[in-house]
Scaffold this motif. Structure first.
Motif, PDB file in Angstrom:
ATOM      1  N   ARG A  91       0.911 -23.687  -8.548  1.00  0.00           N
ATOM      2  CA  ARG A  91       1.591 -23.923  -9.822  1.00  0.00           C
ATOM      3  C   ARG A  91       2.797 -24.832  -9.598  1.00  0.00           C
ATOM      4  O   ARG A  91       3.342 -24.914  -8.493  1.00  0.00           O
ATOM      5  N   TRP A 138      -5.243 -21.608  -6.046  1.00  0.00           N
ATOM      6  CA  TRP A 138      -4.405 -21.845  -7.221  1.00  0.00           C
ATOM      7  C   TRP A 138      -2.998 -22.177  -6.750  1.00  0.00           C
ATOM      8  O   TRP A 138      -2.462 -21.520  -5.853  1.00  0.00           O
ATOM      9  N   TYR A 147      -0.582 -25.243 -13.857  1.00  0.00           N
ATOM     10  CA  TYR A 147      -1.360 -24.520 -12.861  1.00  0.00           C
ATOM     11  C   TYR A 147      -2.502 -25.417 -12.382  1.00  0.00           C
ATOM     12  O   TYR A 147      -3.294 -25.910 -13.183  1.00  0.00           O
ATOM     13  N   ASP A 194       6.545 -17.776 -16.489  1.00  0.00           N
ATOM     14  CA  ASP A 194       5.213 -18.177 -16.047  1.00  0.00           C
ATOM     15  C   ASP A 194       4.832 -19.546 -16.589  1.00  0.00           C
ATOM     16  O   ASP A 194       3.793 -20.104 -16.208  1.00  0.00           O
TER      17      ASP A 194
END
Lengths: 116, 114
Positions: free
Chosen positions: B36, B34, B90, B86
């Motif tokens: 971002r 992952w 992503y 946040d």
């Protein structure tokens, strides 16, 4: 640890002109080098990669990049750009050792805008 | 051509809520990641996953993040209590074994925390 610097955040050019997108990296270990492209509203696509062998690598759509170990650079070039090359281009580096698990470190990205 | 698939493409959530981002990696790949990208910033590594466990994680990947490969095909990223910061795109990626292979990325999930 590795780091990547893309010296130009935006590069505007006219169609059919040549372009160079600059990328420099630093690393304490041997590295593999990549260029990814992100077209508007799309994901990251691999454009080309240097793993070993010839230091000049080419993509299928006319881009090329040359690995220069002494200058720690991996600049991306195209002799004649098209409107469709408009995108953001990311240079990335990965440690060549077996314990890196393939983690990529990216540069800040360069937005290439090709004008008619 | 095989591809990495991410769902949803866009998720809006309220601050403090839990969110799960889903990914289906390429089927024979062994390494999963992952990343971002906060708007206007560089793509940042979050975590890598191999052999059913986290192999490496960044400083960003704190206790509010977790990853799971629940059924051998999906690879999920959970954020337990989302914060405004946040908000980002992503990206999930997967890679085959071997040092001379490259990572393939999904289209990304744009997470907006309000």
């Amino acid at each position: 640890a590795q780091s990547v610097t893309q010296l130009d955040s935006q590069v505007p050019v006219f169609e059919e002109a040549p372009v160079e997108l600059r990328c420099n990296y630093s690393s304490s270990v041997s590295v593999y080098l990549f260029w990814y492209v992100q077209y508007p509203n799309q994901g990251l696509q691999l454009l080309l990669k240097y793993l070993s062998g010839s230091t000049l690598v080419e993509s299928i759509n006319g881009f090329e990049a040359e690995f220069n170990k002494s200058q720690t650079s991996f600049h991306l070039r195209k002799p004649s750009v098209h409107i469709s090359d408009t995108a953001e281009y990311f240079c990335a580096v990965r440690g060549a050792g077996g314990t890196s698990y393939g983690k990529l470190t990216f540069g800040q990205g360069t937005i290439l805008t090709v004008h008619p | 051509e095989p591809e990495v698939t991410q769902t949803p493409s866009h998720q809006v959530t309220q601050m403090g809520q839990e969110v799960i981002l889903r990914c289906v990696p390429i089927s024979n790949h062994l390494y999963f990641y992952w990343y971002r990208q906060i708007l206007g910033q560089k793509v940042e590594f979050l975590v890598s996953f191999y052999n059913n466990e986290i192999s490496e994680k960044s400083e960003i990947f704190d206790d509010q993040f977790s990853v799971e490969r629940p059924d051998g095909s999906n690879f999920t990223l959970k954020i337990r209590s989302t914060k405004l910061e946040d908000s980002a795109m992503y990206f999930c990626a997967s890679k085959d074994s071997g040092s001379n292979t490259e990572a393939f990325f999904g289209q990304g999930t744009r997470l907006t925390v309000v």
